[in-house]
Design an enzyme around this catalytic site. Sequence first.
Site, PDB file in Angstrom:
ATOM      1  N   GLU B  91      96.680 126.685  18.931  1.00 50.94           N
ATOM      2  CA  GLU B  91      97.640 127.607  18.292  1.00 50.94           C
ATOM      3  C   GLU B  91      98.809 126.824  17.677  1.00 50.94           C
ATOM      4  OE1 GLU B  91      97.468 130.821  17.786  1.00 50.94           O
ATOM      5  OE2 GLU B  91      99.541 131.384  17.358  1.00 50.94           O
ATOM      6  N   TYR B  94     103.023 120.314  17.871  1.00 55.67           N
ATOM      7  CA  TYR B  94     104.354 119.981  17.336  1.00 55.67           C
ATOM      8  C   TYR B  94     104.908 118.725  17.999  1.00 55.67           C
ATOM      9  CZ  TYR B  94     109.285 120.444  16.099  1.00 55.67           C
ATOM     10  OH  TYR B  94     110.553 120.217  15.620  1.00 55.67           O
ATOM     11  N   VAL B  95     105.507 117.877  17.171  1.00 55.10           N
ATOM     12  CA  VAL B  95     106.233 116.707  17.671  1.00 55.10           C
ATOM     13  C   VAL B  95     107.607 116.712  16.994  1.00 55.10           C
ATOM     14  CG1 VAL B  95     106.276 114.181  17.813  1.00 55.10           C
ATOM     15  CG2 VAL B  95     104.093 115.395  17.984  1.00 55.10           C
ATOM     16  N   GLY B 101     105.261 109.453  14.070  1.00 54.84           N
ATOM     17  CA  GLY B 101     104.863 108.102  13.677  1.00 54.84           C
ATOM     18  C   GLY B 101     104.579 107.204  14.867  1.00 54.84           C
ATOM     19  N   ILE B 104     102.002 110.334  18.867  1.00 52.22           N
ATOM     20  CA  ILE B 104     102.134 111.417  19.858  1.00 52.22           C
ATOM     21  C   ILE B 104     101.287 112.628  19.442  1.00 52.22           C
ATOM     22  CG2 ILE B 104     103.739 112.997  21.012  1.00 52.22           C
ATOM     23  CD1 ILE B 104     105.905 110.851  20.750  1.00 52.22           C
ATOM     24  N   GLY B 105     101.341 112.995  18.155  1.00 55.00           N
ATOM     25  CA  GLY B 105     100.537 114.129  17.655  1.00 55.00           C
ATOM     26  C   GLY B 105      99.048 113.857  17.856  1.00 55.00           C
ATOM     27  N   ASN B 132     101.908 122.677   3.829  1.00 50.52           N
ATOM     28  CA  ASN B 132     102.182 121.653   4.842  1.00 50.52           C
ATOM     29  C   ASN B 132     101.167 120.511   4.680  1.00 50.52           C
ATOM     30  OD1 ASN B 132     102.925 120.156   7.051  1.00 50.52           O
ATOM     31  ND2 ASN B 132     102.761 121.838   8.517  1.00 50.52           N
ATOM     32  N   TYR B 139      94.929 116.477   9.853  1.00 52.74           N
ATOM     33  CA  TYR B 139      93.679 117.044  10.369  1.00 52.74           C
ATOM     34  C   TYR B 139      92.472 116.605   9.539  1.00 52.74           C
ATOM     35  CZ  TYR B 139      96.693 119.909  13.306  1.00 52.74           C
ATOM     36  OH  TYR B 139      97.622 120.323  14.226  1.00 52.74           O
TER      37      TYR B 139
END
Lengths: 177, 177
Positions: B91, B94-95, B101, B104-105, B132, B139
């Site tokens: 759903e 977010y980072v 960079g 983490i994502g 976006n 992705y």
Amino acid sequence: MDFKIRPARKEDCKDVSRMIMDLAVFENVADQVKISHEELERDGFCQNPLFECLIAEVPEEHKSKDGFTVVGYALYFYTYSTWKGRSVYLEDLYVMPEFRGNGIGKGLLSKVAEIGKEKQCVRLQLSVLDWNTVAREFYATRGALDLTETEGRHLLRFEQLNMDKLAKGASKERSFD
Amino acid sequence: MDFKIRPARKEDCKDVSRMIMDLAVFENVADQVKISHEELERDGFCQNPLFECLIAEVPEEHKSKDGFTVVGYALYFYTYSTWKGRSVYLEDLYVMPEFRGNGIGKGLLSKVAEIGKEKQCVRLQLSVLDWNTVAREFYATRGALDLTETEGRHLLRFEQLNMDKLAKGASKERSFD
């Protein structure tokens, strides 16, 4: 035409499986269907079912030309919006062609909305294919917003192979405490 | 930068709630967020949780300029495909901007895929907004198919008012037996 809408029972899964295939043929993706009625029975009729399903049934005297009395289904499950909370998602809504125009699709959709409300869901979502103008009009007439058109929302999917690749990149849980 | 990814705990809901709002501000829909951290606590940490959540955390010495160490989250739940079976739906991912960079994502996404695989999910789905481009590239690079572009799949939504209207049209369960 007389019909009734009721929760699917385990023994309806053969009929649901037949109609899942009908719908996939209509959407030109019959080769994508990997689910059997045994899997529907296992996944939908266990302790924590992965979906719920309604079926539409006609009396014996109105059975289809192939002898079926289960002539439509709506399969749905619960999702979550981080803006609004509990939601319901309609994965499939289908009525056999020879039974359309009798309010069966509307009946199934309304019942899913009613059940969703009983479960405190604040929205009902689904997806449609852009060339399926009959379905798009059916939903638009009843007030559905097309989020792809109004917000530019695109649906993305990682199929198994790329999901596997992603999963392989997952690091072990690390600790810096 | 050192970080770890772990399942969210109830006490993380304030941080998750803060980042849900950050993400909504980025998407220009801050007015749509009606969920508080109390509701996240109730809905995600009960007997049958409505969602699962991972968080990304950095050590105290790398805390954000506002003093936060929880700097990203991924919120997901399980859905069902009538073609393929159990699926996982992401759903939100977010980072916080100042921590981007650092992988983490990617770490959050990979962990969701890994958990999905452990639960026998055969696909991972999500939605993105067409403007976006950073998210879409993120992705796409990892193998996500854009079903809106390739299949013409549109996402539809009945908001509460129209869902109420639909529900009111639901007929009582009828029987012709």
